[in-house]
Design a protein around this motif. Structure first.
Motif, PDB file in Angstrom:
ATOM      1  N   PRO A  13       0.827  -1.212   0.000  1.00  0.00           N
ATOM      2  CA  PRO A  13       0.000   0.000   0.000  1.00  0.00           C
ATOM      3  C   PRO A  13       0.867   1.270   0.000  1.00  0.00           C
ATOM      4  N   VAL A  14       0.213   2.402  -0.234  1.00  0.00           N
ATOM      5  CA  VAL A  14       0.904   3.683  -0.097  1.00  0.00           C
ATOM      6  C   VAL A  14       1.249   3.886   1.377  1.00  0.00           C
ATOM      7  N   HIS A  15       2.505   4.262   1.659  1.00  0.00           N
ATOM      8  CA  HIS A  15       2.944   4.414   3.045  1.00  0.00           C
ATOM      9  C   HIS A  15       3.557   5.804   3.252  1.00  0.00           C
ATOM     10  N   LEU A  16       3.989   6.062   4.470  1.00  0.00           N
ATOM     11  CA  LEU A  16       4.492   7.401   4.795  1.00  0.00           C
ATOM     12  C   LEU A  16       5.772   7.741   4.040  1.00  0.00           C
ATOM     13  N   GLY A  17       6.549   6.744   3.663  1.00  0.00           N
ATOM     14  CA  GLY A  17       7.735   7.001   2.860  1.00  0.00           C
ATOM     15  C   GLY A  17       7.374   7.533   1.485  1.00  0.00           C
ATOM     16  N   ALA A  32       3.158  20.942  -8.263  1.00  0.00           N
ATOM     17  CA  ALA A  32       2.348  19.824  -7.812  1.00  0.00           C
ATOM     18  C   ALA A  32       2.951  18.494  -8.252  1.00  0.00           C
ATOM     19  N   VAL A  33       2.701  17.460  -7.471  1.00  0.00           N
ATOM     20  CA  VAL A  33       3.119  16.104  -7.807  1.00  0.00           C
ATOM     21  C   VAL A  33       1.866  15.272  -8.037  1.00  0.00           C
ATOM     22  N   ARG A  34       1.783  14.678  -9.218  1.00  0.00           N
ATOM     23  CA  ARG A  34       0.648  13.832  -9.580  1.00  0.00           C
ATOM     24  C   ARG A  34       1.037  12.372  -9.376  1.00  0.00           C
ATOM     25  N   MET A  35       0.297  11.674  -8.526  1.00  0.00           N
ATOM     26  CA  MET A  35       0.629  10.297  -8.167  1.00  0.00           C
ATOM     27  C   MET A  35      -0.243   9.331  -8.943  1.00  0.00           C
ATOM     28  N   ILE A  62      -3.646  11.048   0.279  1.00  0.00           N
ATOM     29  CA  ILE A  62      -3.459  12.417  -0.204  1.00  0.00           C
ATOM     30  C   ILE A  62      -4.486  13.350   0.415  1.00  0.00           C
ATOM     31  N   GLY A  63      -5.738  12.883   0.493  1.00  0.00           N
ATOM     32  CA  GLY A  63      -6.814  13.729   0.994  1.00  0.00           C
ATOM     33  C   GLY A  63      -6.930  14.991   0.161  1.00  0.00           C
ATOM     34  N   ASP A  64      -7.027  16.126   0.825  1.00  0.00           N
ATOM     35  CA  ASP A  64      -7.082  17.395   0.113  1.00  0.00           C
ATOM     36  C   ASP A  64      -5.797  18.192   0.339  1.00  0.00           C
ATOM     37  N   GLU A  65      -4.680  17.475   0.545  1.00  0.00           N
ATOM     38  CA  GLU A  65      -3.406  18.148   0.772  1.00  0.00           C
ATOM     39  C   GLU A  65      -2.976  18.927  -0.473  1.00  0.00           C
TER      40      GLU A  65
END
Length: 221
Positions: A13-17, A32-35, A62-65
């Motif tokens: 999964p996506v993690h804090l790193g 901006a960074v598009r993931m 990501i939420g609304d960051e």
């Protein structure tokens, strides 16, 4: 024209790193960074979470960051062309067709991914399509480990500063400055399967999703 940065991966999964790398690129280059979560490999089950689950977790992380965006293009392409492998070179060619030949474009990767680049489909074509921003990770040194065909392909491409990425459309390599972190998706999955501590490696909303959907648990647990 402004630089576009894309950060692709399975995020399983996506993690804090992952989030730390995306934020560091956003902050260092002030764009901006598009993931982009990768599509599921064709003709076999997803090894962990499926593509839609991974995409959902990425959206939760990501939420609304500000400055972190979710891009579904690889999943959408897989829906339109079922059974077709999802290659980075195809994604970059699609982006070039969309953005034009002169827009500065960068692909964000970890150091281990850069070192494994010769195993990628049509890997040498990638330098003509995008810059690379490379995030070093513990145990994955960069320049000292780049040799052979990759060393030849990257010779003269290393950028001394981020401005080099804004003044040409593709072909340079920038080392990202960021705090090195130890999280990895394989470590998260292993801890969950073993019943060990894992929640602190994920954003709280992602940890709740993993727990609520029973992801990555051992088949015998």
């Amino acid at each position: 024209m402004s630089l576009r940065i894309y950060y692709g991966g399975t995020f399983d999964p996506v993690h804090l790193g992952h989030l730390a790398i995306a934020r560091a690129a956003r902050d260092e280059l002030q764009v901006a960074v598009r993931m982009l979560p990768a599509a599921d490999p064709p003709h076999r089950p997803a090894p962990g979470a499926n593509a839609e689950q991974r995409c959902t977790m990425l959206g939760l992380a990501i939420g609304d960051e500000p400055g972190l965006l979710l891009d579904r293009r690889e999943l959408d392409r897989a829906e339109h062309f079922p059974g077709r492998p999802s290659y980075t070179v195809d994604t970059l060619r699609d982006l070039r067709a969309e953005l034009g030949p002169s827009r500065p474009l960068a692909w964000l990767v970890g150091a281990d991914s850069l070192l494994g680049l010769p195993s990628w489909h049509e890997w040498q074509a990638l330098f003509g399509l995008a810059h690379f921003i490379v995030a070093e990770r513990p145990g994955s040194p960069l320049r000292a480990s780049v040799d052979g065909a990759l060393g030849q392909a990257t010779e003269g491409r290393w950028a001394d500063n981020e401005q080099a990425l804004f003044t040409s459309p593709a072909g340079r390599i920038l080392r990202l400055h960021h705090p090195l972190r130890v999280e990895s998706a394989s470590a998260v999955r292993a801890q969950i399967a073993a019943g060990g501590p894992w929640r602190a490696m994920l954003a709280p909303a992602v940890a709740d999703y993993v727990s609520g959907h029973g992801l990555y648990r051992s088949r015998t647990s």
